[in-house]
Motif scaffolding. Structure first.
Motif, PDB file in Angstrom:
ATOM      1  N   CYS A 173      17.265  25.987  16.482  1.00  0.00           N
ATOM      2  CA  CYS A 173      16.377  27.146  16.602  1.00  0.00           C
ATOM      3  C   CYS A 173      16.361  27.911  15.286  1.00  0.00           C
ATOM      4  O   CYS A 173      15.366  28.536  14.928  1.00  0.00           O
ATOM      5  N   THR A 174      17.455  27.831  14.562  1.00  0.00           N
ATOM      6  CA  THR A 174      17.520  28.542  13.279  1.00  0.00           C
ATOM      7  C   THR A 174      16.386  28.096  12.360  1.00  0.00           C
ATOM      8  O   THR A 174      15.739  28.918  11.716  1.00  0.00           O
ATOM      9  N   GLU A 175      16.128  26.789  12.341  1.00  0.00           N
ATOM     10  CA  GLU A 175      15.018  26.345  11.491  1.00  0.00           C
ATOM     11  C   GLU A 175      13.672  26.702  12.109  1.00  0.00           C
ATOM     12  O   GLU A 175      12.709  26.991  11.388  1.00  0.00           O
ATOM     13  N   SER A 274       9.377  34.711  20.011  1.00  0.00           N
ATOM     14  CA  SER A 274      10.282  34.934  21.125  1.00  0.00           C
ATOM     15  C   SER A 274      11.391  33.874  21.150  1.00  0.00           C
ATOM     16  O   SER A 274      11.142  32.709  21.475  1.00  0.00           O
ATOM     17  N   ASP A 275      12.582  34.300  20.798  1.00  0.00           N
ATOM     18  CA  ASP A 275      13.742  33.402  20.735  1.00  0.00           C
ATOM     19  C   ASP A 275      14.358  33.333  22.136  1.00  0.00           C
ATOM     20  O   ASP A 275      14.909  34.318  22.632  1.00  0.00           O
ATOM     21  N   GLU A 276      14.275  32.157  22.744  1.00  0.00           N
ATOM     22  CA  GLU A 276      14.706  32.011  24.141  1.00  0.00           C
ATOM     23  C   GLU A 276      15.807  30.962  24.281  1.00  0.00           C
ATOM     24  O   GLU A 276      15.863  30.219  25.261  1.00  0.00           O
ATOM     25  N   GLY A 307      21.162  23.410  21.892  1.00  0.00           N
ATOM     26  CA  GLY A 307      22.583  23.660  21.703  1.00  0.00           C
ATOM     27  C   GLY A 307      23.296  24.372  22.836  1.00  0.00           C
ATOM     28  O   GLY A 307      24.358  23.935  23.285  1.00  0.00           O
ATOM     29  N   LYS A 308      22.733  25.495  23.292  1.00  0.00           N
ATOM     30  CA  LYS A 308      23.437  26.306  24.291  1.00  0.00           C
ATOM     31  C   LYS A 308      23.375  25.628  25.658  1.00  0.00           C
ATOM     32  O   LYS A 308      24.367  25.556  26.381  1.00  0.00           O
ATOM     33  N   THR A 309      22.188  25.121  26.005  1.00  0.00           N
ATOM     34  CA  THR A 309      21.979  24.559  27.339  1.00  0.00           C
ATOM     35  C   THR A 309      22.803  23.300  27.564  1.00  0.00           C
ATOM     36  O   THR A 309      23.232  23.015  28.674  1.00  0.00           O
TER      37      THR A 309
HETATM   38  C1  LIG Z   1      19.822  34.310  19.583  1.00  0.00           C
HETATM   39  C2  LIG Z   1      20.087  33.038  18.858  1.00  0.00           C
HETATM   40  N1  LIG Z   1      19.057  32.387  18.298  1.00  0.00           N
HETATM   41  C3  LIG Z   1      19.235  31.249  17.617  1.00  0.00           C
HETATM   42  C4  LIG Z   1      20.487  30.693  17.487  1.00  0.00           C
HETATM   43  C5  LIG Z   1      20.651  29.438  16.693  1.00  0.00           C
HETATM   44  O1  LIG Z   1      20.376  28.330  17.425  1.00  0.00           O
HETATM   45  P1  LIG Z   1      20.580  26.860  16.803  1.00  0.00           P
HETATM   46  O2  LIG Z   1      22.045  26.595  16.791  1.00  0.00           O
HETATM   47  O3  LIG Z   1      19.811  25.980  17.692  1.00  0.00           O
HETATM   48  O4  LIG Z   1      20.032  26.905  15.416  1.00  0.00           O
HETATM   49  C6  LIG Z   1      21.592  31.327  18.058  1.00  0.00           C
HETATM   50  C7  LIG Z   1      22.952  30.760  17.903  1.00  0.00           C
HETATM   51  O5  LIG Z   1      23.955  31.402  18.098  1.00  0.00           O
HETATM   52  C8  LIG Z   1      21.387  32.531  18.773  1.00  0.00           C
HETATM   53  O6  LIG Z   1      22.402  33.192  19.327  1.00  0.00           O
END
Ligand SMILES: Cc1ncc(COP(=O)(O)O)c(C=O)c1O
Length: 463
Positions: A173-175, A274-276, A307-309
């Motif tokens: 998600c960071t990218e 929207s970061d979900e 990653g989280k799921t």
């Molecule tokens: C709110 C939020 N967005 C994005 C990320 C990053 O996600 P990814 O590891 O998929 O890059 C994190 C990771 O901790 C996060 O807490």
């Protein structure tokens, strides 16, 4: 120079793979943190003069015993960084980590599980590698994954999207955040954030030359101050970058709040990013995607990742879903950031997203148990615990224990109690706003959570 600094920086190298670990002890934070002597001693010298420490001090490759020839050559030369990143000094997580190792502390700071992801997803990755799926993937994602993402999004939000023109696979998600910001924000555009905010937002907006405006979500419920938001929107406002369920507070934006934000965006022609990423860790209410609100799909980029799921935070497979006219900008940036995401990981991600609903039910059930252990334990230990509806985080007010700020409290917690938490002041533009709050994570096995709780109950004394 403090002789222990090189080893601190080695720790940073190890830990910095996680964005949260990059959460900066920003130079703007130094006044708040100045009272936390130990943690800031080395930092203060550099930030006071606005001069970066020497390269030798920051070097990550050397051992304490011997510097490499290149490091010797670089010794004494000032560190170099472009102006747009100058203020994002790191160290607080490094120093917390260093202290944690030194004191054998239980880590409830880092936002990643201490258990592994599901076998069927790992097997799918291994199979993909064996099947020779090892060359560059199509830039915006292998067709199978784009389709799986679209299918999952339809199940979750009811929205039908075209996998070919509205889904872009990214490296985490960071990218996706970076591609969205760099692809859609011009220098001088205003972008509104809700503080506390995930640390990559500010740094990436800074790289894009955006002007950041911040609306603070305040305890106990971290509700959206809609009038403040209304006043913050100007003709220059291009986007609101938001996150629900919300790191670090665990807040989930209610339908009413989302509707109010949506009407302001429609009225003022503002986009929403929207970061979900925590959408599947929703405990108290159902997750609502901003894009699913009437009139919002056309102006929303939905950001997510695996990653989280799937407890696979190291895989860094993410995506952005947006209508074709916004996807264009996202893909333009993505093409030149990473071009394509690792191929076998994408095949495995497609398998993961096709998990039966029971997977998600079980995930939530497991996390609900973990959450209960931590929340009850924190309450029994004497914290004021703020309600967390989603994510695997919970924030608390540490002031009953008499420490002057969040940094001082976290230092005390590591050294005297043997538990790591994260100071939240690093998630605010104005660190003062976070000085009473620290964050714990419950993405750890139950035994670890119970041990941490027992330590806190035994050793923390209210003043
Ligand atoms: C709110 C939020 N967005 C994005 C990320 C990053 O996600 P990814 O590891 O998929 O890059 C994190 C990771 O901790 C996060 O807490």
């Amino acid at each position: 120079m403090n002789p222990s600094f090189p080893s601190l920086m080695q720790t940073q190298c190890t830990w910095s793979c996680h964005h949260e670990m990059l959460g900066a002890l920003r130079s703007k934070s130094s006044s708040l943190f100045a009272s936390s002597r130990h943690l800031l001693r080395q930092f203060a010298a550099g930030s006071g003069s606005r001069r970066p420490p020497s390269f030798a001090a920051m070097s990550t490759a050397a051992t304490e015993k011997e510097a490499s020839p290149n490091q010797k050559e670089s010794a004494g030369k000032p560190l170099q960084v472009a102006k747009r990143l100058e203020k994002f000094k790191t160290t607080i997580f490094t120093q917390m980590s260093m202290l944690a190792i030194k004191h054998g502390a239980i880590n409830l700071g880092q936002g990643f599980p201490n258990f592994d992801g599901p076998e069927f997803v790992k097997e799918a990755a291994i199979q993909a590698i064996r099947d020779g799926k090892n060359q560059y993937a199509r830039g915006y994602g292998i067709p199978d994954l784009n389709s799986a993402i679209a299918a999952r999004f339809k199940k979750d939000s009811g929205l039908v999207v075209d996998p070919e023109t509205e889904v872009t696979v990214t490296s985490g998600c960071t990218e996706a955040i970076a591609a969205t910001i760099l692809g859609l924000i011009n220098p001088g555009d205003e972008v509104i954030l809700f503080a506390p905010f995930y640390d990559s937002y500010e740094a990436t907006l800074s790289m894009a030359g955006a002007d950041i405006k911040c609306i603070t979500l305040r305890p106990p419920d971290f509700a959206v101050p809609i009038n403040e938001l209304r006043s913050a929107i100007s003709k220059k406002t291009r986007a609101i970058l938001m996150n629900t369920p919300h790191n670090p507070t665990g807040k989930m934006f209610t339908r009413e709040e989302l509707n109010e934000i949506a009407s302001l965006c429609i009225e003022n022609d503002v986009l929403v990013f929207s970061d979900e990423v925590y959408d599947k860790l929703a405990f108290e209410m159902d997750h609502i995607s901003m894009a699913s609100l009437p009139g919002m799909y056309d102006r929303t980029v939905t950001l997510n990742s695996l990653g989280k799921t799937f407890s696979l935070t190291g895989w860094k497979i993410g995506w952005a879903i947006a209508p074709p006219h916004l996807t264009w900008g996202v893909r333009q940036a993505h093409s030149f950031l990473t071009f394509a995401t690792n191929t076998p990981g994408q095949w495995a991600a497609a398998a993961a997203l096709r998990a039966p609903d029971s997977y998600y039910v079980e995930l939530r059930r497991d996390y609900a148990t973990k959450k209960q252990i931590l929340v009850e334990g924190l309450k029994e230990a004497g914290f004021k615990v703020f309600p967390s509806s989603g994510t695997y985080f919970v924030v608390v007010d540490h002031t009953p224990f008499g420490l002057e700020n969040d940094i001082a409290f976290c230092e005390f917690l590591i050294k005297e109690v043997g538990v790591v938490a994260i100071p939240t002041s690093v998630f605010y533009l104005n660190p003062e706003e976070g000085k009473n709050i620290v964050r714990f994570t419950f993405c750890k096995d139950e035994g670890t959570l119970r041990s941490a709780v027992e330590r806190m109950k035994a050793k923390l004394k209210r003043t």
